[in-house]
Design a protein around this motif. Structure first.
Motif, PDB file in Angstrom:
ATOM      1  N   GLY A 103       0.821  -1.204   0.000  1.00 60.82           N
ATOM      2  CA  GLY A 103       0.000   0.000   0.000  1.00 60.82           C
ATOM      3  C   GLY A 103       0.856   1.254   0.000  1.00 60.82           C
ATOM      4  N   ILE A 104       0.182   2.404  -0.050  1.00 64.25           N
ATOM      5  CA  ILE A 104       0.896   3.682  -0.047  1.00 64.25           C
ATOM      6  C   ILE A 104       0.400   4.558   1.100  1.00 64.25           C
ATOM      7  CG2 ILE A 104       1.334   3.657  -2.533  1.00 64.25           C
ATOM      8  CD1 ILE A 104      -0.946   5.695  -2.824  1.00 64.25           C
ATOM      9  N   PHE A 105       1.145   5.609   1.372  1.00 65.94           N
ATOM     10  CA  PHE A 105       0.848   6.566   2.427  1.00 65.94           C
ATOM     11  C   PHE A 105      -0.551   7.128   2.242  1.00 65.94           C
ATOM     12  CE2 PHE A 105       1.044  10.944   4.064  1.00 65.94           C
ATOM     13  CZ  PHE A 105       1.497  10.703   5.356  1.00 65.94           C
ATOM     14  N   ASN A 106      -1.318   7.197   3.307  1.00 58.20           N
ATOM     15  CA  ASN A 106      -2.697   7.689   3.260  1.00 58.20           C
ATOM     16  C   ASN A 106      -2.687   9.208   3.450  1.00 58.20           C
ATOM     17  OD1 ASN A 106      -5.410   8.158   3.528  1.00 58.20           O
ATOM     18  ND2 ASN A 106      -5.780   6.352   4.798  1.00 58.20           N
ATOM     19  N   SER A 107      -2.546   9.937   2.346  1.00 55.65           N
ATOM     20  CA  SER A 107      -2.422  11.393   2.436  1.00 55.65           C
ATOM     21  C   SER A 107      -3.740  12.046   2.882  1.00 55.65           C
ATOM     22  CB  SER A 107      -1.970  11.975   1.100  1.00 55.65           C
ATOM     23  OG  SER A 107      -2.860  11.619   0.075  1.00 55.65           O
ATOM     24  N   GLY A 108      -4.874  11.456   2.511  1.00 50.21           N
ATOM     25  CA  GLY A 108      -6.158  12.005   2.961  1.00 50.21           C
ATOM     26  C   GLY A 108      -6.293  11.953   4.465  1.00 50.21           C
ATOM     27  N   MET A 109      -5.874  10.845   5.040  1.00 49.36           N
ATOM     28  CA  MET A 109      -5.933  10.695   6.497  1.00 49.36           C
ATOM     29  C   MET A 109      -4.981  11.701   7.162  1.00 49.36           C
ATOM     30  SD  MET A 109      -5.218   7.278   8.656  1.00 49.36           S
ATOM     31  CE  MET A 109      -5.665   7.169  10.363  1.00 49.36           C
ATOM     32  N   PHE A 110      -3.818  11.898   6.565  1.00 45.98           N
ATOM     33  CA  PHE A 110      -2.847  12.853   7.097  1.00 45.98           C
ATOM     34  C   PHE A 110      -3.439  14.260   7.108  1.00 45.98           C
ATOM     35  CE2 PHE A 110       0.525  15.957   6.286  1.00 45.98           C
ATOM     36  CZ  PHE A 110       1.308  15.763   7.417  1.00 45.98           C
ATOM     37  N   GLU A 111      -4.042  14.677   5.980  1.00 49.69           N
ATOM     38  CA  GLU A 111      -4.638  16.020   5.888  1.00 49.69           C
ATOM     39  C   GLU A 111      -5.735  16.206   6.936  1.00 49.69           C
ATOM     40  OE1 GLU A 111      -4.072  18.661   3.788  1.00 49.69           O
ATOM     41  OE2 GLU A 111      -2.373  17.673   2.819  1.00 49.69           O
ATOM     42  N   LEU A 112      -6.631  15.230   7.060  1.00 47.55           N
ATOM     43  CA  LEU A 112      -7.721  15.331   8.045  1.00 47.55           C
ATOM     44  C   LEU A 112      -7.193  15.361   9.477  1.00 47.55           C
ATOM     45  CD1 LEU A 112     -10.466  13.021   6.529  1.00 47.55           C
ATOM     46  CD2 LEU A 112     -10.551  15.498   6.838  1.00 47.55           C
ATOM     47  N   CYS A 113      -6.179  14.564   9.738  1.00 48.35           N
ATOM     48  CA  CYS A 113      -5.579  14.546  11.073  1.00 48.35           C
ATOM     49  C   CYS A 113      -5.000  15.919  11.417  1.00 48.35           C
ATOM     50  CB  CYS A 113      -4.509  13.465  11.140  1.00 48.35           C
ATOM     51  SG  CYS A 113      -3.630  13.390  12.710  1.00 48.35           S
ATOM     52  N   MET A 114      -4.297  16.523  10.457  1.00 51.62           N
ATOM     53  CA  MET A 114      -3.707  17.847  10.699  1.00 51.62           C
ATOM     54  C   MET A 114      -4.800  18.902  10.911  1.00 51.62           C
ATOM     55  SD  MET A 114      -0.387  17.667  10.757  1.00 51.62           S
ATOM     56  CE  MET A 114       0.312  19.245  10.332  1.00 51.62           C
ATOM     57  N   ILE A 115      -5.878  18.826  10.146  1.00 49.68           N
ATOM     58  CA  ILE A 115      -6.979  19.780  10.313  1.00 49.68           C
ATOM     59  C   ILE A 115      -7.646  19.597  11.671  1.00 49.68           C
ATOM     60  CG2 ILE A 115      -9.286  20.385   9.466  1.00 49.68           C
ATOM     61  CD1 ILE A 115      -8.237  19.714   6.630  1.00 49.68           C
ATOM     62  N   ASN A 116      -7.926  18.353  12.029  1.00 50.87           N
ATOM     63  CA  ASN A 116      -8.601  18.078  13.298  1.00 50.87           C
ATOM     64  C   ASN A 116      -7.755  18.468  14.510  1.00 50.87           C
ATOM     65  OD1 ASN A 116     -10.801  17.073  11.928  1.00 50.87           O
ATOM     66  ND2 ASN A 116     -10.139  14.944  12.080  1.00 50.87           N
ATOM     67  N   ARG A 117      -6.455  18.433  14.377  1.00 47.83           N
ATOM     68  CA  ARG A 117      -5.568  18.792  15.487  1.00 47.83           C
ATOM     69  C   ARG A 117      -5.241  20.290  15.506  1.00 47.83           C
ATOM     70  NH1 ARG A 117      -3.557  14.310  18.100  1.00 47.83           N
ATOM     71  NH2 ARG A 117      -1.655  15.351  18.787  1.00 47.83           N
ATOM     72  N   GLY A 118      -5.828  21.055  14.571  1.00 50.98           N
ATOM     73  CA  GLY A 118      -5.701  22.512  14.621  1.00 50.98           C
ATOM     74  C   GLY A 118      -4.529  23.099  13.862  1.00 50.98           C
ATOM     75  N   THR A 119      -3.853  22.301  13.068  1.00 49.05           N
ATOM     76  CA  THR A 119      -2.732  22.826  12.286  1.00 49.05           C
ATOM     77  C   THR A 119      -2.859  22.356  10.834  1.00 49.05           C
ATOM     78  OG1 THR A 119      -1.414  20.932  12.966  1.00 49.05           O
ATOM     79  CG2 THR A 119      -1.082  22.981  14.187  1.00 49.05           C
ATOM     80  N   PRO A 120      -3.790  22.954  10.079  1.00 45.71           N
ATOM     81  CA  PRO A 120      -3.954  22.506   8.695  1.00 45.71           C
ATOM     82  C   PRO A 120      -2.712  22.800   7.856  1.00 45.71           C
ATOM     83  CG  PRO A 120      -5.185  24.506   9.070  1.00 45.71           C
ATOM     84  CD  PRO A 120      -4.651  24.070  10.396  1.00 45.71           C
ATOM     85  N   THR A 121      -2.463  21.957   6.871  1.00 46.12           N
ATOM     86  CA  THR A 121      -1.347  22.205   5.966  1.00 46.12           C
ATOM     87  C   THR A 121      -1.699  23.378   5.067  1.00 46.12           C
ATOM     88  OG1 THR A 121      -2.226  20.671   4.330  1.00 46.12           O
ATOM     89  CG2 THR A 121      -0.679  19.768   5.943  1.00 46.12           C
ATOM     90  N   TYR A 122      -0.721  23.900   4.361  1.00 46.66           N
ATOM     91  CA  TYR A 122      -0.954  25.036   3.463  1.00 46.66           C
ATOM     92  C   TYR A 122      -2.004  24.689   2.417  1.00 46.66           C
ATOM     93  CZ  TYR A 122      -0.169  28.443  -0.211  1.00 46.66           C
ATOM     94  OH  TYR A 122      -0.351  29.399  -1.169  1.00 46.66           O
ATOM     95  N   GLU A 123      -1.928  23.486   1.850  1.00 49.29           N
ATOM     96  CA  GLU A 123      -2.879  23.062   0.825  1.00 49.29           C
ATOM     97  C   GLU A 123      -4.292  22.969   1.399  1.00 49.29           C
ATOM     98  OE1 GLU A 123       0.019  21.524   1.470  1.00 49.29           O
ATOM     99  OE2 GLU A 123       1.140  22.060  -0.329  1.00 49.29           O
ATOM    100  N   ALA A 124      -4.434  22.384   2.583  1.00 47.90           N
ATOM    101  CA  ALA A 124      -5.753  22.262   3.211  1.00 47.90           C
ATOM    102  C   ALA A 124      -6.291  23.643   3.599  1.00 47.90           C
ATOM    103  CB  ALA A 124      -5.675  21.366   4.440  1.00 47.90           C
ATOM    104  N   TYR A 125      -5.422  24.522   4.057  1.00 53.21           N
ATOM    105  CA  TYR A 125      -5.836  25.876   4.428  1.00 53.21           C
ATOM    106  C   TYR A 125      -6.372  26.617   3.205  1.00 53.21           C
ATOM    107  CZ  TYR A 125      -5.577  30.635   6.218  1.00 53.21           C
ATOM    108  OH  TYR A 125      -5.882  31.910   6.596  1.00 53.21           O
ATOM    109  N   GLY A 126      -5.679  26.474   2.064  1.00 50.28           N
ATOM    110  CA  GLY A 126      -6.142  27.111   0.832  1.00 50.28           C
ATOM    111  C   GLY A 126      -7.493  26.579   0.399  1.00 50.28           C
TER     112      GLY A 126
END
Length: 148
Positions: A103-126
């Protein structure tokens, strides 16, 4: 005989003049073609330079987003990034893809985790800003709702 010599001499001068002019023209055309070959119209037309400028602008915007954070926020982002990266790369959370037996890295899960923890990535913030702007435009009536 003298007339023939004068005619030959005149033709020789004329040929020499024509040769010099054609050599100058050839040199000018060669120099112009070399200069224009370096920045051909097709490069401008297909967006090569525009794409490069957009990439550079995106990198500057991304760096400005992360540089504007306070030291405490940067530390929180580092901790969240480590935690979310660990969660998204666990074998049970990996995304199955053809050609990747583990399998490959779950980037969707990573993005949601960062948003839920209060530090969205630049891409998610945009993306979040774009959704907010769209909702504001819809509320002002500039955009007709999709479900009518």
């Amino acid at each position: 005989m003298k007339l023939m010599a004068n005619a030959t001499l005149t033709m020789g001068v004329r040929n020499t003049m024509q040769t010099r002019l054609s050599k100058k023209r050839l040199v000018i055309l060669t120099v112009l073609s070399i200069v224009l070959e370096g920045c051909s119209i097709s490069d401008w037309y297909n967006g090569y330079y525009a794409e490069g400028a957009a990439i550079i602008k995106g990198q500057k915007d991304r760096n400005a987003f992360y540089d504007a954070e306070s030291p405490q926020m940067k530390e929180l982002r580092r901790k969240n990034r480590d935690y979310c990266r660990e969660q998204a790369s666990k074998p049970e959370n990996r995304v199955a893809r053809t050609g990747f037996p583990n399998g490959i890295f779950n980037s969707g899960m990573f993005e949601l985790c960062m948003i839920n923890r209060g530090t969205p990535t630049y891409e998610a913030y945009g993306s979040m800003l774009e959704k907010k702007r769209r909702a504001e435009r819809r509320a002002r009536g500039e955009i007709v709702p999709e479900h009518q």
